[in-house]
Design an enzyme around this catalytic site. Structure first.
Site, PDB file in Angstrom:
ATOM      1  N   CYS B 312       0.887  -1.302   0.020  1.00 50.77           N
ATOM      2  CA  CYS B 312      -0.009   0.046   0.080  1.00 50.77           C
ATOM      3  C   CYS B 312       0.865   1.271   0.000  1.00 50.77           C
ATOM      4  O   CYS B 312       0.178   2.323  -0.300  1.00 50.77           O
ATOM      5  CB  CYS B 312      -1.060  -0.014   1.015  1.00 50.77           C
ATOM      6  SG  CYS B 312      -0.550   0.164   2.740  1.00 50.77           S
ATOM      7  N   ARG B 342      10.092 -10.393  -0.097  1.00 53.28           N
ATOM      8  CA  ARG B 342      10.465 -10.494   1.192  1.00 53.28           C
ATOM      9  C   ARG B 342      11.680 -11.175   1.270  1.00 53.28           C
ATOM     10  O   ARG B 342      11.522 -12.426   1.030  1.00 53.28           O
ATOM     11  CB  ARG B 342       9.466 -10.762   2.308  1.00 53.28           C
ATOM     12  CG  ARG B 342       8.454  -9.565   2.415  1.00 53.28           C
ATOM     13  CD  ARG B 342       7.572  -9.715   3.624  1.00 53.28           C
ATOM     14  NE  ARG B 342       6.394  -8.748   3.448  1.00 53.28           N
ATOM     15  CZ  ARG B 342       6.017  -8.263   4.571  1.00 53.28           C
ATOM     16  NH1 ARG B 342       5.967  -8.943   5.457  1.00 53.28           N
ATOM     17  NH2 ARG B 342       4.779  -7.276   4.342  1.00 53.28           N
ATOM     18  N   GLU B 344      13.102 -13.601   3.085  1.00 55.28           N
ATOM     19  CA  GLU B 344      12.830 -14.360   4.267  1.00 55.28           C
ATOM     20  C   GLU B 344      14.030 -15.329   4.900  1.00 55.28           C
ATOM     21  O   GLU B 344      14.953 -15.565   4.004  1.00 55.28           O
ATOM     22  CB  GLU B 344      11.545 -15.341   3.993  1.00 55.28           C
ATOM     23  CG  GLU B 344      10.361 -14.690   3.837  1.00 55.28           C
ATOM     24  CD  GLU B 344       9.634 -14.207   4.823  1.00 55.28           C
ATOM     25  OE1 GLU B 344      10.218 -14.623   5.931  1.00 55.28           O
ATOM     26  OE2 GLU B 344       8.468 -13.682   4.971  1.00 55.28           O
ATOM     27  N   GLU B 361      -4.395  -6.359  -2.264  1.00 52.03           N
ATOM     28  CA  GLU B 361      -4.262  -5.440  -1.266  1.00 52.03           C
ATOM     29  C   GLU B 361      -5.426  -4.405  -1.358  1.00 52.03           C
ATOM     30  O   GLU B 361      -5.618  -3.595  -2.093  1.00 52.03           O
ATOM     31  CB  GLU B 361      -3.019  -4.550  -1.399  1.00 52.03           C
ATOM     32  CG  GLU B 361      -2.580  -3.654  -0.179  1.00 52.03           C
ATOM     33  CD  GLU B 361      -1.923  -4.071   1.177  1.00 52.03           C
ATOM     34  OE1 GLU B 361      -1.913  -5.250   1.079  1.00 52.03           O
ATOM     35  OE2 GLU B 361      -1.686  -3.314   2.113  1.00 52.03           O
ATOM     36  N   GLU B 435      -0.562 -17.382   9.659  1.00 48.65           N
ATOM     37  CA  GLU B 435      -1.310 -16.235   9.430  1.00 48.65           C
ATOM     38  C   GLU B 435      -1.402 -16.236   7.964  1.00 48.65           C
ATOM     39  O   GLU B 435      -0.483 -16.277   7.365  1.00 48.65           O
ATOM     40  CB  GLU B 435      -0.236 -15.172   9.910  1.00 48.65           C
ATOM     41  CG  GLU B 435      -0.973 -13.754   9.637  1.00 48.65           C
ATOM     42  CD  GLU B 435       0.181 -12.521   9.574  1.00 48.65           C
ATOM     43  OE1 GLU B 435       1.170 -12.585  10.074  1.00 48.65           O
ATOM     44  OE2 GLU B 435      -0.305 -11.709   8.850  1.00 48.65           O
ATOM     45  N   CYS B 464      -5.621  -1.025   5.934  1.00 49.71           N
ATOM     46  CA  CYS B 464      -5.365  -1.761   4.738  1.00 49.71           C
ATOM     47  C   CYS B 464      -5.638  -3.232   5.141  1.00 49.71           C
ATOM     48  O   CYS B 464      -5.549  -3.528   6.353  1.00 49.71           O
ATOM     49  CB  CYS B 464      -4.026  -1.570   4.141  1.00 49.71           C
ATOM     50  SG  CYS B 464      -2.590  -2.003   5.500  1.00 49.71           S
TER      51      CYS B 464
END
Lengths: 505, 505
Positions: B312, B342, B344, B361, B435, B464
């Site tokens: 965002c 990312r 990770e 998003e 998650e 968001c």
């Protein structure tokens, strides 16, 4: 150009070479020059073009060899053949080969040297001299470099450069294939300026990058829906998701590593994810409000590759190293899962030339016939789409694809259909033509690069077609303007009532 | 911690300070200490906490000042106030101020110093000593650094670190909000292994990166269609296209520049697009078959920023620096135009933890009430979707959002609804929770960072919600397995007959 090679190297053994082994070495040299180095050489090859040992001497544990050659059994190939042979001989004396040390390697290239030839600057080249009719190179190469064929590739590279210099660089071939009917264009403004004025797009904060508001996005989705309905579904292309970060390995196999560097957005990764390692960077920002670029440079590895440039190379590891069954061909797939990025030349451009863009990429695999047939079907459908649905003024032209230009692949059997067709639309406001998409038949380039075979053992070819949504938008709006009533019905219907979300005081 | 500052600096004038100006300087110092430095200071502030000039001397063109202070009218603020005042005075003698040179700057922080406190290592800090009840800093700062509030920010940073050290680092808050009914899970395998076995996905060549075949892609599109139908359309979110390359400027304003560094894929650009500049890189690859990473490192600038991390932030320049009309709020938009990346932690993970992923998003703006209302509507719809459409076993929990943890924003008026709710699904094969998406109410963080206002003058908030398609896939397949008959009808219907395209010998 005609190459001549000379090489001096030491074969270093596990202990002193005893006198009783010398006669065997003599015989091995004689045999190499008369038999071993002639294997695979055409009968009519000139004598002095074939590799030969011109000197040898023994000192302690070392056998020093001097070799010369022209183009047949080049000195490094000759050296490796001899090494294998002599290692076997000395093995009988319980002496093992320990090392191969190259002390001198020279190449002389004879032939007309074109003006403006720039010799490569590479760590292997110790010195290079360029005359009007010869190039003299002294190389600094290890045995591993020789096994890796460095001299051969280097000479091929110099020959390519000489050819390019002789023909005055890249003059891209361009040949008209189709021209649509002329159309009246009542709209003659720059569509980017109008899109900005209407709040459809805004400059983002990196170069050549836009944020698309609801209306511009709706136009992208309108074009996407039309492509799905008119092209993708009828021709049976199936969606996949190709990765968008491209590591070197992919570009090494796709051939892009041969020359894509000036236009890449490079990607690097942290040397470690340890937060303590990055604390000083975060602290610097918190205290100064500035991001410490140089400090970060020191803390990242790579680059490991770059951002998606051509979209289809990332697909190939899905089938890389496999043999496909006959019945899964022709295979037709597409990807629309992310952005492509090119470091375009500077200055201000509209949406017709951007650094970050959105493309639907079609990709197909099959026999040469199947691959060409898919390309033909696409051309047919695109033509209907641009003439009858989008009602554009456009043309198509065959051009030399980048990889052919770079790899000297032009010509060759059955290759007359290999190549790229560009689609161009007229921009009335600037009276110029904009390439807005293309269709390429890539021959066996990708299957070869990624080692993909077919059960039948026949040739495997592929093709691709990139549909650039920014380019379509630029072409469409430049010709049709912003009065929805002037738009072709299929676009108007799908675009619908795209309304602005943000209004400003 | 209680700060004490001391500062010595020279005000350098355009010519020698004449004797007749000295009385005026004396009076100015007196006036500063008694009046000027007390402006804005609370009446009950202890005398020795307020900035004062403790020494001054004139030599040639320089007026040397020594100042001390506690927390009120800190020495650098006092210095700038005095500079302005004395420059006016000496202007009457036709003497101009030319320079301000800081020769000494010390800070002493008094209070309990927690064990394990690591002081920042930054170029401004010439020396730092840490005792059990005080920290002594000698800074090397210019006048510009003082104007840029470097000492204030530095002390705030040290206080943050002290607080973090005292509380033993980040212990993230987690508070259960909702727990779905338990479900029977007949499938208890790792879905990634099964996806690979079935040819739905293959490892791509960069870490944490997959190529999705037709079936996996169809599942993504199935989820996307469900989100469009159940969430996006009923709640009136409108699509936009957010950029995917994020320059520093965006992260500086969004606050990510405070700490996102360990997980970023960094992006750099060529120093020039000149092909001649890049020729040696291409030549090296052509000759060796290897990409010369170090050579490329020397030829690129930056990093200029990184790949999309939070999705965002890139939207905000669309409205940055503007004032929105009242009637365009609440505004609800979304983006699904590309990948997020990312870096990770290492090791092998399945599709539930990837470096390159796909996310829808959702983003909304409005008054605090409107922003919270949209979040509540989303929670309601998500709950229905996961309970009744996808039939998942899941839970939601309020957690401390990253920026609050980093910015000490917890607490404060009307902020009880600011924060993130994570959605977690059970993975039967590992008996753990994943998650798979979240909903955040971000308060005025982004509007403040990007300077967006509302016509009404009221507070502007935003929220968001990131819907991760890989995470949805991992959660769904882990619970439902690969027998389509076991899938909920709305998923089965949309997934249809997704068939494999490639078959291998």
């Amino acid at each position: 150009m005609q190459p001549r090679f000379s090489l001096t190297a030491d074969l270093v053994f596990s202990k002193e070479i005893p006198d009783e082994a010398l006669p065997a070495i003599e015989r091995a040299v004689e045999e190499a020059n008369t038999v071993l180095f002639r294997k695979g050489v055409p009968k009519d090859a000139p004598e002095d073009e074939i590799g030969r040992i011109t000197g040898h001497s023994v000192a302690g544990a070392a056998l020093t060899l001097t070799l010369v050659s022209g183009g047949y059994t080049r000195v490094h190939d000759a050296l490796f053949r001899f090494r294998k042979h002599v290692a076997g001989l000395l093995g009988r004396h319980r002496i093992g080969l320990r090392d191969l040390v190259v002390s001198d390697y020279r190449v002389e290239l004879r032939g007309e040297v074109p003006e403006g030839l720039r010799l490569p600057v590479l760590p292997f080249i110790q010195s290079a001299e360029c005359g009007p009719e010869r190039i003299d190179l002294v190389l600094a190469v290890s045995a591993a470099d020789l096994e890796n064929k460095i001299p051969d590739r280097l000479i091929r590279l110099i020959e390519e450069k000489a050819e390019a210099a002789a023909y005055g660089g890249k003059t891209e071939h361009w040949e008209l294939v189709y021209e649509s009917p002329k159309r009246e264009h009542s709209y003659r403004e720059d569509p980017t300026a109008e899109m900005i004025r209407r709040g459809w797009i805004k400059h983002a904060l990196s170069r050549g990058q836009w944020i698309h508001g609801p209306q511009s996005t709706r136009l992208f989705r309108t074009f996407e829906a039309i492509v799905l309905e008119e092209i993708i579904e009828p021709l049976g292309f199936t969606e996949m998701v190709f990765p968008k970060l491209v590591p070197w390995e992919v570009w090494m196999k796709s051939g892009h590593a041969k020359g894509v560097y000036p236009e890449i957005y490079y990607v690097s990764v942290p040397k470690t994810r340890d937060p303590a390692y990055w604390e000083e960077v975060a602290d610097y920002f918190k205290v100064t409000g500035e991001v410490p670029i140089e400090m970060i440079r020191e803390k990242i590895d790579g680059p490991i590759g770059g951002l998606c440039y051509a979209q289809c190379p990332s697909f190939w590891p899905f089938v890389g190293g496999t043999t496909l069954t006959n019945d899964c061909l022709p295979a037709r797939i597409f990807d629309r899962s992310g952005t492509s990025h090119r470091y375009e030349s500077g200055g201000i451009h509209g949406i017709e030339r951007v650094d970050e863009f959105h493309r639907i990429e079609l990709l197909w695999l099959g026999s040469p016939e199947q691959t060409v047939e898919t390309a033909d079907l696409l051309h047919e459908r695109y033509r209907r789409l641009f003439d009858e649905v989008l009602e554009l003024e456009w043309r198509s032209a065959r051009v030399t694809p980048w990889f052919m230009a770079q790899e000297g692949m032009l010509g060759g059997e059955g290759s007359e259909r290999i190549g790229t067709t560009d689609y161009e639309a007229v921009l009335p406001y600037s009276d110029s033509w904009l390439e807005f998409q293309n269709v390429s038949v890539n021959g066996d380039k990708y299957p070869r690069g990624f080692n993909v075979k077919v059960q039948s053992g026949q040739d495997l070819w592929s093709g691709c077609s990139g549909i650039g949504l920014e380019r379509w938008t630029a072409a469409f709006l430049a010709q049709k303007g912003f009065e929805l009533d002037d738009w072709p019905a299929p676009v108007r219907r799908r675009f619908g009532d795209a309304h602005e979300i943000f209004r400003f005081v």
